[in-house]
Scaffold this motif. Structure first.
Motif, PDB file in Angstrom:
ATOM      1  N   TYR A  45       0.814  -1.215   0.000  1.00 48.31           N
ATOM      2  CA  TYR A  45       0.000   0.000   0.000  1.00 48.31           C
ATOM      3  C   TYR A  45       0.856   1.276   0.000  1.00 48.31           C
ATOM      4  N   VAL A  46       2.134   1.162   0.314  1.00 47.98           N
ATOM      5  CA  VAL A  46       3.006   2.336   0.367  1.00 47.98           C
ATOM      6  C   VAL A  46       3.011   3.022  -1.003  1.00 47.98           C
ATOM      7  N   GLY A  47       2.754   4.336  -0.987  1.00 52.24           N
ATOM      8  CA  GLY A  47       2.701   5.127  -2.225  1.00 52.24           C
ATOM      9  C   GLY A  47       1.310   5.245  -2.811  1.00 52.24           C
ATOM     10  N   LYS A  48       0.363   4.472  -2.318  1.00 53.35           N
ATOM     11  CA  LYS A  48      -1.023   4.540  -2.787  1.00 53.35           C
ATOM     12  C   LYS A  48      -1.846   5.335  -1.778  1.00 53.35           C
ATOM     13  N   TYR A  49      -2.976   5.847  -2.218  1.00 55.41           N
ATOM     14  CA  TYR A  49      -3.864   6.553  -1.296  1.00 55.41           C
ATOM     15  C   TYR A  49      -4.671   5.530  -0.492  1.00 55.41           C
ATOM     16  N   PRO A  50      -5.128   5.897   0.707  1.00 59.02           N
ATOM     17  CA  PRO A  50      -5.792   4.936   1.586  1.00 59.02           C
ATOM     18  C   PRO A  50      -6.996   4.218   0.971  1.00 59.02           C
ATOM     19  N   HIS A  51      -7.689   4.866   0.067  1.00 63.93           N
ATOM     20  CA  HIS A  51      -8.876   4.221  -0.508  1.00 63.93           C
ATOM     21  C   HIS A  51      -8.615   3.621  -1.883  1.00 63.93           C
ATOM     22  N   ASP A  52      -7.341   3.532  -2.280  1.00 65.85           N
ATOM     23  CA  ASP A  52      -6.968   2.796  -3.490  1.00 65.85           C
ATOM     24  C   ASP A  52      -6.910   1.319  -3.122  1.00 65.85           C
ATOM     25  N   ALA A  53      -7.620   0.498  -3.853  1.00 63.71           N
ATOM     26  CA  ALA A  53      -7.636  -0.936  -3.556  1.00 63.71           C
ATOM     27  C   ALA A  53      -6.358  -1.604  -4.058  1.00 63.71           C
ATOM     28  N   VAL A  54      -5.837  -2.488  -3.256  1.00 64.34           N
ATOM     29  CA  VAL A  54      -4.740  -3.367  -3.652  1.00 64.34           C
ATOM     30  C   VAL A  54      -5.313  -4.776  -3.560  1.00 64.34           C
ATOM     31  N   ASP A  55      -5.336  -5.466  -4.667  1.00 63.90           N
ATOM     32  CA  ASP A  55      -5.964  -6.789  -4.752  1.00 63.90           C
ATOM     33  C   ASP A  55      -7.398  -6.761  -4.234  1.00 63.90           C
TER      34      ASP A  55
END
Length: 182
Positions: free
Chosen positions: A66-76
């Motif tokens: 999640y590092v570098g992404k915004y909190p509400h950007d989904a990862v998987d």
């Protein structure tokens, strides 16, 4: 005021029309108290439960993804605050439901997720008031333990309230919005 259609509209005074409109909007008629019931005064909301992953959907992506992404950007398919260790960690350290909603919410600006020492952190603030009203949550990916910070200059001046194990403590400064050891 005319009500109805056809050959013989009914004419009412303005005052009578307003009274009828008020009764129609409120959903009751004058003098009808039969539908009113006493408000429940002993309601206790259910306890907030610690989150668990949905069966068959274990979260195997490392929290560092999640590092570098915004909190509400989904990862998987899962955003940062919906991760079990993040939601559970925040619930474990912050008793105030309103504050948890503020931290998780989308009500103001947020920075990309960053690494703070060994923890993965998310920072947000009130729109147009970031310096005086901000918050941060940091999760240790190894153990899932959490820290949270809340800063409100109006009530705390130049300090922030930190939540971790035990009672919250005040520390100098606003909540950190970038990585540095802690």
């Amino acid at each position: 005021m005319h009500i109805g259609s056809g050959a013989a509209p009914i004419t009412l005074s303005l005052r009578a029309g307003i009274a009828m409109l008020a009764m129609a909007v409120s959903g009751c008629s004058a003098g009808d108290d039969s539908q009113q019931t006493a408000a429940v005064t002993n309601f206790t909301p259910p306890a907030t439960r610690t989150p668990t992953p949905v069966a068959g959907q274990a979260q195997t992506t490392p929290l560092t993804a999640y590092v570098g992404k915004y909190p509400h950007d989904a990862v998987d398919g899962v955003d940062f605050f919906d991760r079990t260790e993040v939601a559970g960690g925040l619930l474990a350290v912050v008793d105030d439901a309103r504050l948890r909603l503020l931290i998780r919410g989308r009500s103001g600006p947020q920075t990309p997720i960053f690494q703070r020492g060994r923890r993965i952190a998310s920072w947000g603030c009130e729109a147009h008031n970031c310096g005086d009203h901000n918050w941060m949550v940091a999760i240790d990916p190894a153990g899932g333990t959490a820290q949270a910070c809340y800063h409100d200059a109006g009530t705390m001046r130049d300090q922030s309230r930190w939540y971790a194990d035990g009672a919250p403590v005040l520390r100098p400064g606003a909540c950190p919005s970038e990585g540095n050891d802690a």
